[in-house]
Design an enzyme around this catalytic site. Structure first.
Site, PDB file in Angstrom:
ATOM      1  CD  GLU A  88     -22.253  28.973  14.985  1.00 11.92           C
ATOM      2  OE1 GLU A  88     -23.257  28.321  14.685  1.00 11.92           O
ATOM      3  OE2 GLU A  88     -21.224  29.009  14.300  1.00 11.92           O
ATOM      4  CB  CYS A 335     -19.972  22.723  16.300  1.00 10.93           C
ATOM      5  SG  CYS A 335     -20.711  21.315  17.130  1.00 10.93           S
TER       6      CYS A 335
END
Ligand code: SAH
Length: 347
Positions: A88, A335
């Protein structure tokens, strides 16, 4: 997996085209096509060259699988790699430009207790071209071109992974992304964040890449640091600070510390005092951020008032510091969260 053309420098691509017996202008076509994030099968080189390359090289090593857009304009991307792994990234939009956060590994083996990227351990390293490919794909989607026409103006190596645990590929990526014949980004617009692998920090000081070195500190003593960051057992805060000094001596660049405020862990004013003591007189800056709470973890963020008081105390003690606002929190800003939730939803 086949090989990845985006791993190569402009000079290496030119050599590849020459060795295939093709004219030099084909090298430019190939390299510009790749930098524009075109799949190999759509790049207008000679059909013979294309067919030959497709036998050995991936058509599209990094593909944007999903895009999520937050209310503040922040975009989060899920990328699919050729072997099916997912990584990502995030694009944050500021007045002065767009900053992309990229991943350097699939997963991570550093084991920080507050971080979602480490939940499944390290799956594998990314290659230089897979790191670059994230930027090229997002730049294309954002309508950007090359060099001064880039839509991605700044890059932070703060996605999944520990960049210095994948040292060679990360350095290769940095050389390629800053190559004037390639994407042409200035190293000064790139930040690399490390959990503090002091030996690699020292090695990196000698690479001659003047980027912004950022170190994840998150604690003021080795004992407290080891509670949330297992890497503290390998490198002490003293060794990390010495490596920072060495980096400054070699490059003349100031360095930055990341300090995520965790309630009941590292966010008391006594911690601010100790942090100021530790960093006094150093050519550095402290980036504070309130912890992004990760569902799978029990740690809690320090509240806003606590964060403001911490910032005030540091500043009063003469430390240059800022409290960063969290962006894109409504789309899983923490995250590693997106990848984890996507995988869970789709299995
Ligand atoms: N491995 C590198 C870079 C990836 S993480 C490093 O450790 O620096 C980028 C930054 O986000 C690091 O400072 C990391 O400690 C921090 N971080 C990770 N998870 C976080 C969370 N849940 N909330 C706030 N910061 C976090």
């Amino acid at each position: 997996m086949k090989q990845i053309l985006q791993d190569k420098s402009a000079a290496e691509l030119a050599e590849l085209v020459r060795a295939a017996g093709e004219k030099p202008f084909r090298a430019r076509q190939l390299s510009e096509g790749l930098l524009h994030a075109k799949p190999l099968s759509q790049i207008p080189v000679s059909p013979a060259l294309r067919a030959r390359l497709l036998e050995e090289y991936e058509d599209e090593p990094v593909r944007i699988e999903r895009v999520f857009t937050a209310k503040d304009g922040t975009q989060k991307f899920l990328f699919a790699l050729a072997d099916g792994n997912l990584i990502e990234g995030v694009l944050m939009k500021y007045k002065y430009g767009n900053t992309q956060c990229v991943s350097t590994q699939v997963g991570c083996r550093m084991g920080c207790k507050f971080c979602a990227s480490t939940l499944g351990g390290l799956v594998r390293n990314l290659t230089a071209g897979e790191i670059l490919g994230q930027i090229l794909a997002v730049n294309r989607l954002a309508g950007g071109g090359l060099r001064e026409k880039r839509a991605v103006t700044n890059v932070v190596l703060m996605g999944s992974g520990e960049p210095f645990d994948n040292y060679d590929q990360v350095v290769r990526f940095l050389r390629n992304v800053t190559d004037g014949e390639g994407f042409g980004m200035s190293a000064r617009n790139i930040s690399l964040s490390t959990c503090g692998l002091a030996d690699r920090m020292r090695a990196f000081a000698g690479e001659g890449i003047p980027l912004n070195l950022t170190v994840s500190l998150h604690a003021v003593t080795d004992e407290e640091r080891a509670r949330t960051m297992p890497v503290a057992r390998a490198f002490s805060i003293r060794e990390i600070l010495d490596a920072c000094t060495y980096y400054f001596e070699r490059t003349g660049r100031r360095y930055i510390f990341e300090y995520s405020l965790i309630a009941g862990e590292n966010a008391d004013l006594a911690h601010a005092d100790a942090l100021a003591q530790l960093l006094r007189g150093r050519p550095c800056h402290v980036n504070l951020i309130r912890l992004n709470e990760v569902k799978e973890r029990s740690l809690r963020a320090a509240d806003e008032a606590n964060a403001q008081a911490f910032l005030k105390r540091l500043t009063e003690r003469g430390i240059s510091a800022t409290l960063r606002r969290s962006m894109g929190s409504d789309i899983g800003g923490a995250c590693g969260q997106l990848r984890v939730s996507y995988i869970n939803d789709n299995l």
